[in-house]
Design an enzyme around this catalytic site. Structure first.
Site, PDB file in Angstrom:
ATOM      1  N   ASN A   9       0.003   0.240   6.159  1.00 27.99           N
ATOM      2  CA  ASN A   9       0.567  -0.646   5.148  1.00 27.99           C
ATOM      3  C   ASN A   9       1.172  -1.819   5.890  1.00 27.99           C
ATOM      4  OD1 ASN A   9       1.955  -1.832   2.995  1.00 27.99           O
ATOM      5  ND2 ASN A   9       3.672  -0.396   3.150  1.00 27.99           N
ATOM      6  N   GLY A  10       0.780  -3.038   5.534  1.00 26.13           N
ATOM      7  CA  GLY A  10       1.352  -4.205   6.219  1.00 26.13           C
ATOM      8  C   GLY A  10       0.269  -5.190   6.589  1.00 26.13           C
ATOM      9  N   CYS A  44       0.849  -1.193   0.000  1.00 23.23           N
ATOM     10  CA  CYS A  44       0.000   0.000   0.000  1.00 23.23           C
ATOM     11  C   CYS A  44       0.886   1.244   0.000  1.00 23.23           C
ATOM     12  CB  CYS A  44      -0.875   0.029   1.240  1.00 23.23           C
ATOM     13  SG  CYS A  44      -1.826  -1.472   1.462  1.00 23.23           S
ATOM     14  N   HIS A  91      11.223 -32.982 -22.373  1.00 17.36           N
ATOM     15  CA  HIS A  91      10.828 -33.781 -21.207  1.00 17.36           C
ATOM     16  C   HIS A  91       9.431 -33.427 -20.710  1.00 17.36           C
ATOM     17  CE1 HIS A  91      14.783 -35.541 -20.961  1.00 17.36           C
ATOM     18  NE2 HIS A  91      15.314 -34.348 -21.055  1.00 17.36           N
ATOM     19  N   GLU A 131      12.499 -14.723 -17.288  1.00 17.50           N
ATOM     20  CA  GLU A 131      12.140 -13.315 -17.122  1.00 17.50           C
ATOM     21  C   GLU A 131      11.182 -12.874 -18.235  1.00 17.50           C
ATOM     22  OE1 GLU A 131      12.162 -11.256 -14.899  1.00 17.50           O
ATOM     23  OE2 GLU A 131      12.021  -9.296 -15.850  1.00 17.50           O
ATOM     24  N   GLU A 187       2.742 -11.139 -16.340  1.00 16.63           N
ATOM     25  CA  GLU A 187       2.380 -10.030 -15.446  1.00 16.63           C
ATOM     26  C   GLU A 187       1.502  -8.994 -16.112  1.00 16.63           C
ATOM     27  OE1 GLU A 187       6.448  -8.800 -14.220  1.00 16.63           O
ATOM     28  OE2 GLU A 187       5.565  -8.788 -12.229  1.00 16.63           O
ATOM     29  N   LYS A 237       3.941  -3.190  -6.618  1.00 17.41           N
ATOM     30  CA  LYS A 237       5.351  -3.024  -6.954  1.00 17.41           C
ATOM     31  C   LYS A 237       6.259  -3.596  -5.886  1.00 17.41           C
ATOM     32  CE  LYS A 237       8.764  -1.423  -9.384  1.00 17.41           C
ATOM     33  NZ  LYS A 237       9.109  -2.279 -10.531  1.00 17.41           N
ATOM     34  N   TRP A 281      -3.509  -2.057  -1.592  1.00 16.72           N
ATOM     35  CA  TRP A 281      -3.377  -3.364  -2.257  1.00 16.72           C
ATOM     36  C   TRP A 281      -3.913  -4.361  -1.243  1.00 16.72           C
ATOM     37  CZ3 TRP A 281      -0.475  -7.923  -1.396  1.00 16.72           C
ATOM     38  CH2 TRP A 281      -0.380  -8.788  -2.489  1.00 16.72           C
ATOM     39  N   LYS A 295       7.406 -11.455 -17.580  1.00 20.05           N
ATOM     40  CA  LYS A 295       6.935 -10.148 -18.079  1.00 20.05           C
ATOM     41  C   LYS A 295       5.613 -10.317 -18.818  1.00 20.05           C
ATOM     42  CE  LYS A 295       8.707  -8.074 -16.199  1.00 20.05           C
ATOM     43  NZ  LYS A 295       9.769  -8.183 -15.280  1.00 20.05           N
ATOM     44  N   ARG A 318       2.153   1.291  -5.866  1.00 26.62           N
ATOM     45  CA  ARG A 318       2.277   0.381  -4.720  1.00 26.62           C
ATOM     46  C   ARG A 318       0.976  -0.381  -4.435  1.00 26.62           C
ATOM     47  NH1 ARG A 318       6.694   1.591  -1.474  1.00 26.62           N
ATOM     48  NH2 ARG A 318       5.681   0.476   0.210  1.00 26.62           N
TER      49      ARG A 318
HETATM   50  O1  M6R Z   1      11.649  -5.280  -5.074  1.00 28.29           O
HETATM   51  P1  M6R Z   1      12.103  -6.673  -5.333  1.00 28.29           P
HETATM   52  O2  M6R Z   1      13.094  -6.761  -6.437  1.00 28.29           O
HETATM   53  O3  M6R Z   1      12.587  -7.391  -4.108  1.00 28.29           O
HETATM   54  O4  M6R Z   1      10.798  -7.421  -5.826  1.00 28.29           O
HETATM   55  C1  M6R Z   1      10.797  -8.787  -6.112  1.00 28.29           C
HETATM   56  C2  M6R Z   1       9.570  -9.161  -6.918  1.00 28.29           C
HETATM   57  O5  M6R Z   1       8.403  -8.887  -6.204  1.00 28.29           O
HETATM   58  C3  M6R Z   1       9.528  -8.424  -8.260  1.00 28.29           C
HETATM   59  O6  M6R Z   1      10.674  -8.636  -9.008  1.00 28.29           O
HETATM   60  C4  M6R Z   1       8.295  -8.849  -9.073  1.00 28.29           C
HETATM   61  O7  M6R Z   1       8.437 -10.170  -9.508  1.00 28.29           O
HETATM   62  C5  M6R Z   1       8.079  -7.878 -10.225  1.00 28.29           C
HETATM   63  N1  M6R Z   1       6.694  -7.628 -10.389  1.00 28.29           N
HETATM   64  C6  M6R Z   1       8.659  -8.358 -11.497  1.00 28.29           C
HETATM   65  O8  M6R Z   1       8.319  -7.604 -12.605  1.00 28.29           O
END
Ligand code: M6R
Length: 612
Positions: A99-100, A2, A508, A485, A492, A607, A73, A489, A27
């Protein structure tokens, strides 16, 4: 998670809070709210983006010079108006944002219900503010003292800001495992989850530490104490963040801006750390603790998501160049599996935000077991950067798009510098290899600019595959984490199911998925394994899959068998992951745009994941 923002001063709070919430929206963006103090408390909250909140407030009277705002969030309770923050205490005297996660909220809630409290939301936050109220009323305490006592009863993570209607001119904030920064202006204070809502007003900030309580008071200034009531002298730091860094700069989305920013950000990651003409490399955090690295039994990386992919690349590079054993762990698993760690291990956390709860918890375990802790972090002053024994910042600047792009290539740059530093120091590579690697690294920003020139072509190509339901990404060696990666992407931001696999593993299992509707993105830049990659592509073609190959420029053989090729400039395998990532980022971006997705704020994601 948040986003939190608060203001106390002489200006109207509402416009400051709304602007701050928009900057913090990355966030969390499922609901938002504000509370303004002006004799009485005016509280507005609404499900949806900050824009919805603004529409909801409309022309209502929301004047006042002290206020708090929140963008959420969801953790406890669905994204609905009643679960949005701020939350009132039962007597409506207190209003709080959080937040938390409060892990023991259920038992606290039951005890409060016994005492006659009733609740309007499903959130742990409302329970928390009722607890503060209960303690305050029972013992007739100031708000800061009631907060302090309540903090002793809650288990979990929190960054909170509270207003007490009977103590106007004061904001009380506290943190544990969730970031909070206080901004000190001329006759005004700000408080926020990060510095982005603050930078247009002041560059003087104080980062709160865990279990610290800050009292912001216009007459008495800023007072900080810890949970034991010990007064702490605030350390005022100067922000180096610039406004341009958190604006879109003419791009449609932050993600696109951040993709295009990479030639510059990678230069920043290397600046002052190496010189290819003079043939030197000095990574401060490493040089100061060289012995720890060179005498380590193992180097263990802990990270999550994209940062975990950067750690996998580190495993390939460090083991190959420095011949030091490397292990890569999901921080979320590491923390719970009673790992074997000794004082002779170096544990490296990779994190963009520097606030990821799982990564921080993994570091805490590694510290208990006596390992040396190193951080590769982007956010300056973040919890991980402060918790580790040493580290190196990525210097990619603020990353606002939820999908990580420039932070990833910054992390890969840093781990490559680290691998070369170790290999040079333990004499495992020749001077010639070392120097030529520096030249290769220095050429990366230019080569990324070249790779970006295929943007239009990639945009067109994406039109042919934007309606698929699944995609497979394949790579060998250090290109396997690049495949992971690429798949992450796409998942996401476009919500297409995608998987990354080592190319040779396809046979496999995943090969069963291949048909004429399945795009297979092959990262085919490894010269050393070219023949094997060609065989993998042939296997896909034999099953009618759609092959999109990322290839070095002037690569006719693969171009002949693939359906599409996306060229990248010719480069050494050491730096290839940095360059082959670029077309994958663009491909995901354009597919998501064509599907009408919100690339900067994808559904369900935040984020920075500051809760478990
Ligand atoms: O802030 P961090 O790099 O520790 O975050 C780790 C993951 O939450 C972050 O990389 C997440 O997978 C992203 N959404 C990737 O695009």
């Amino acid at each position: 998670m948040c986003g939190i923002v608060g203001y106390l001063g002489k200006k109207q709070a509402y416009p400051i809070l709304i602007k701050g919430l928009k900057r913090l929206e990355y966030r969390g963006y499922d609901s938002s709210g504000v509370a303004i103090m002006n004799g009485s408390v005016k509280l507005f909250k609404k499900k949806g983006k900050v824009k919805e909140l603004e529409n909801f407030v409309g022309n209502s009277d929301i004047s006042g010079t002290i206020g708090i705002g929140h963008t959420r969030w969801a953790t406890h309770g669905e994204p609905e108006d009643n679960n949005a923050h701020p939350h009132y205490s039962g007597n409506k005297r207190l209003v709080m944002i959080h937040n938390g996660i409060i892990e023991n909220y259920a038992s606290i809630k039951s005890a409060l219900i016994e005492l006659g409290h009733t609740f309007e939301s499903d959130t742990d936050t409302e329970v928390f503010v009722h607890l503060i109220e209960e303690i305050q009323e029972k013992e007739n305490l100031s708000i800061e003292e009631a907060v302090r006592k309540a903090l002793k009863q809650v288990v979990g993570a929190y960054a909170i800001v509270v207003i007490d209607r009977l103590e106007p001119n004061k904001l009380v904030a506290a943190r544990k495992s969730s970031p909070l920064v206080v901004g000190i202006g001329e006759g005004e204070f700000f408080i926020a989850s990060d510095a982005t809502p603050i930078i247009d007003s002041t560059n003087k900030v104080v980062y709160l530490d865990d279990e610290q309580i800050a009292v912001l008071n216009l007459e008495e200034g800023l007072k900080i104490m810890d949970i034991q009531k010990t007064i702490v002298t605030p350390t005022v730091k100067e922000l180096s963040l610039r406004l341009e860094e958190i604006e879109k700069g003419g791009y449609e989305h932050f993600m696109l801006k951040e993709i295009h920013d990479q030639p510059r950000t990678i230069k920043e990651s290397m600046r002052g750390r190496m010189n290819e003409d003079e043939g030197w490399l000095k990574l401060g955090g490493f040089e100061d603790h060289k012995d720890k690295f060179l005498n380590a039994d193992r180097i263990i990386f802990v990270a999550c998501g994209t940062s975990w992919h950067a750690a996998l690349i580190a495993e390939y590079t460090i083991e190959k160049l420095a011949r030091i054993p490397v292990e890569v762990e999901y921080a979320s698993e590491f923390r719970y599996r009673d790992p074997i760690i000794t004082e002779r291990d170096v544990v490296i956390a990779i994190s963009q935000s520097g606030e990821t709860a799982d990564t921080l918890a993994a570091l805490e375990i590694a510290r208990e077991k006596g390992a040396f802790l190193f951080g590769i972090v982007n956010t300056v002053g973040s919890s991980i950067s402060r918790f580790t024994d040493a580290g190196a910042y990525i210097h990619a600047g603020p990353e606002i798009g939820v999908a990580s792009t420039k932070a990833f290539t910054g992390q890969v740059t840093l781990v490559t510098l680290l691998a070369l530093s170790m290999a040079k120091a333990n004499g495992n590579i020749t001077e010639d290899y070392f120097k030529s690697s520096l030249v290769e690294l220095a050429s990366v920003p230019g080569k990324i600019s070249e790779a970006l020139k295929y943007e239009e072509y990639i945009e067109d190509l994406s039109k042919n595959i934007n309606q698929v339901n699944n995609a497979l990404y394949l790579g060998r060696g250090a290109n396997f984490p690049v495949a992971l990666e690429g798949a992450l992407k796409l998942k996401e931001i476009s919500y297409i199911h995608a998987e990354g696999y080592p190319a040779a593993e396809m046979k496999h299992g995943p090969i069963a998925l291949i048909d004429e509707n399945m795009p297979i993105i092959v990262i085919a830049t490894n010269r050393s394994a070219k023949e094997k990659i060609i065989s993998n592509i042939q296997e896909v073609k034999a099953r009618k899959g759609i092959v999109i190959a990322i290839v070095p420029e002037n690569e006719p053989e693969i171009a002949e068998i693939a359906d599409y090729t996306i060229p990248i400039p010719v480069c050494d395998e050491l730096v290839a992951p940095l360059i082959s990532t670029i077309p994958l980022q663009l491909l995901s971006y354009y597919i998501a745009i064509q599907r009408g997705c919100n690339v900067d704020q994808p559904r369900n994601l935040a984020k920075s994941v500051t809760v478990e």
